[in-house]
Design a protein around this motif. Structure first.
Motif, PDB file in Angstrom:
ATOM      1  N   ALA A 224       0.831  -1.208   0.000  1.00 40.14           N
ATOM      2  CA  ALA A 224       0.000   0.000   0.000  1.00 40.14           C
ATOM      3  C   ALA A 224       0.864   1.257   0.000  1.00 40.14           C
ATOM      4  N   ALA A 225       1.979   1.219   0.741  1.00 40.77           N
ATOM      5  CA  ALA A 225       2.863   2.383   0.755  1.00 40.77           C
ATOM      6  C   ALA A 225       3.506   2.613  -0.613  1.00 40.77           C
ATOM      7  N   LYS A 226       3.925   1.541  -1.276  1.00 39.07           N
ATOM      8  CA  LYS A 226       4.537   1.686  -2.600  1.00 39.07           C
ATOM      9  C   LYS A 226       3.522   2.179  -3.625  1.00 39.07           C
ATOM     10  N   VAL A 227       2.285   1.660  -3.555  1.00 35.10           N
ATOM     11  CA  VAL A 227       1.244   2.101  -4.488  1.00 35.10           C
ATOM     12  C   VAL A 227       0.936   3.583  -4.280  1.00 35.10           C
ATOM     13  N   GLU A 228       0.902   3.993  -3.035  1.00 31.20           N
ATOM     14  CA  GLU A 228       0.625   5.403  -2.758  1.00 31.20           C
ATOM     15  C   GLU A 228       1.708   6.309  -3.346  1.00 31.20           C
TER      16      GLU A 228
END
Length: 535
Positions: A224-228
């Motif tokens: 989720a952090a990388k997608v954000e």
């Protein structure tokens, strides 16, 4: 001058005192090291220390006098703290049951099935014990574990009493690879159609999907952090100033940018191959082409596509997850879970059974399928595109109505591979009433919810429910016994007019009583099949 002289004297004395303390500490440390080396080299060191540790607890304090030949008089007792290894302390304790293990207790399994299935206590208990035995086997030591085979189950009972519903609920309860198949879908080897090995291939696919979900769950925060960050790069650019980026991050988390169009790199779409869906070999032509393309090019081709942010997030999540997940680890975990915990539910097994008088028919979905099922149930190795699967420890649950044949008409070898037999009882009038009222998603609640969407308040009296149960039992006895499915027929006949005119009756309250049930459904009870009484 006197004061300065006094300070100098005090400083010299303090320095000398500190020097003596430092020298004493160094001598003590050297003596301790010599004692430690002596203890390490002594053969009885472990024998001396171990009883003290065992007697005085995990953090035993052993006082040792460090004596040396030069300074025996000035020797000081040194304290050595002995800590037991962490794994040794943990090995004595039994592993605690997790919430998932507690949910798989037989009593909890039966309680879960009671929420959706009425009666049939014998079938619920047999299934609950079989599921718990899977858990027990995993905790048996290795030499004996491989010898414990699952006891396959054969459920016998008329249609509409809950056999298939047991399979549906088990699929949601069992946290293991599970597949439900219809026995009539398969044909004997040599005929066009699916062979029984396709069962194992489908089970492996279910295991792969489950293993991937578990792997993604472990890394979801990192993904989720990388997608954000990727979404923010698309919105403001990778080199934008920090406070602008944080402002967009806040808007993104609040959901205000879901409809914003962004341009992202996604895998290139390829035309789907025209593989033969009935070949049953698990290697369609498009799969072979994709494998070859991946092998030659090393990575999948990407293309830029414009889409809304809400649509792009799931695609980016899958792409980032694939970067962090090892395909080999997922495959290894899936094959292990299929072999050790897999469950196969074979429904309508009576449809591939011929009566004793007509054994040996030419039907491609009859006795030949039974012969093909024998090695699967006994234990064999099936080749799939993800690897070989051994079926020794896979649990098989078969069910059938056996209206026109008996379980004894099955092949004797197949009967022997289904040692546990459970007979499901026909439904009584009280069971029909219970089906209408007690299960969480009961039919009455479903109809009330459907009518509420149109603004109609629907209510059934208790007498109406009992009348429906009585009519369902009577029609099953006089016409054809289709079990609880008869209630669907009765409710649809009862709700036919209201369902048609509900759009014009918003705000009305409709109460259905016993007389209305008898008026609209009573005709079905009169249409008994008289031909069965004519000689």
């Amino acid at each position: 001058q006197a004061a300065l002289h006094l300070c100098a004297v005090c400083l010299a004395a303090s320095t000398a005192r500190h020097r003596r303390i430092m020298q004493s500490s160094l001598r003590t440390l050297a003596a301790g090291r010599r004692v430690g080396r002596a203890l390490a080299s002594a053969p009885l060191a472990g024998a001396v220390i171990a009883p003290v540790v065992a007697r005085r607890g995990p953090s035993a304090l052993i006082a040792l006098r460090a004596c040396s030949s030069q300074s025996a008089a000035s020797a000081h007792p040194q304290v050595i703290e002995v800590e037991p290894p962490a794994d040794a302390a943990a090995s004595d304790e039994k592993p605690e049951e997790t919430e998932e293990d507690r949910a798989l207790r037989p009593r909890e399994i039966v309680a879960y099935l009671d929420r959706y299935i009425v009666g049939q206590d014998d079938a619920k208990r047999a299934v609950a014990v079989a599921l718990r035995n899977r858990w027990r086997r995993q905790r048996v030591d290795s030499p004996l574990r491989e010898e414990i085979m699952p006891k396959n189950i054969l459920m016998i009972g008329p249609t509409g009493v809950g056999k298939t519903e047991v399979a549906r609920r088990l699929a949601k309860l069992a946290n293991a690879p599970f597949i439900k198949v219809e026995a009539t879908k398969f044909t004997e080897v040599g005929f066009v159609g699916k062979d029984v090995d396709q069962i194992m291939r489908d089970l492996v696919e279910a295991g792969m999907a489950m293993a991937k979900v578990k792997a993604v769950e472990k890394i979801k925060d990192k993904v989720a952090a990388k997608v954000e960050e990727r979404v923010l790069d698309c919105l403001v650019g990778a080199t934008n100033i920090q406070h602008n980026r944080e402002a967009f991050r806040k808007l993104l988390r609040m959901g205000h940018l879901d409809d914003r169009l962004i341009e992202v790199e996604v895998p290139e779409r390829k035309p789907s191959g025209q593989g033969d869906p009935a070949n049953g070999n698990g290697f369609p032509m498009n799969e072979i082409i994709l494998r070859f393309d991946k092998m030659m090019h090393g990575r999948q081709k990407m293309e830029k596509r414009e889409m809304s942010l809400k649509e792009a997030v799931p695609i980016l999540t899958e792409l980032e997850s694939e970067k962090l997940i090892s395909e080999d680890d997922i495959k290894r975990q899936a094959l292990w879970s299929v072999e050790q915990e897999g469950i196969v539910f074979i429904d309508e097994i009576d449809k591939i059974c011929s009566r004793g008088d007509y054994r040996g028919s030419a039907d491609a979905s009859s006795e030949g399928v039974q012969r093909d099922l024998l090695p699967l149930l006994e234990g064999s190795t099936v080749t799939t595109k993800h690897g070989n699967v051994n079926t020794d420890h896979i649990l098989f649950i078969a069910s059938g109505a056996f209206h026109f044949c008996k379980p004894s008409d099955l092949l004797a070898e197949l009967q022997g591979r289904l040692p546990i037999r459970v007979e499901l009882k026909p439904l009584t009038e009280k069971d029909m009433y219970t089906i209408l009222t007690e299960p969480e998603p009961n039919l009455i609640k479903q109809q009330c919810a459907l009518m509420f969407t149109e603004g109609v308040q629907l209510e059934f009296t208790d007498e109406a429910k009992w009348r429906m149960a009585k009519l369902a039992t009577q029609i099953n006895r006089d016409v054809e016994n289709i079990g609880a499915r008869r209630l669907h027929t009765i409710i649809e006949r009862l709700m036919e007019d209201l369902s048609f005119s509900a759009t014009d009756r918003a705000g009305d309250k409709v109460v259905i009583d016993a007389d209305m049930v008898q008026e609209r459904v009573g005709e079905l009870a009169k249409k008994s099949d008289l031909s069965r009484f004519i000689l």
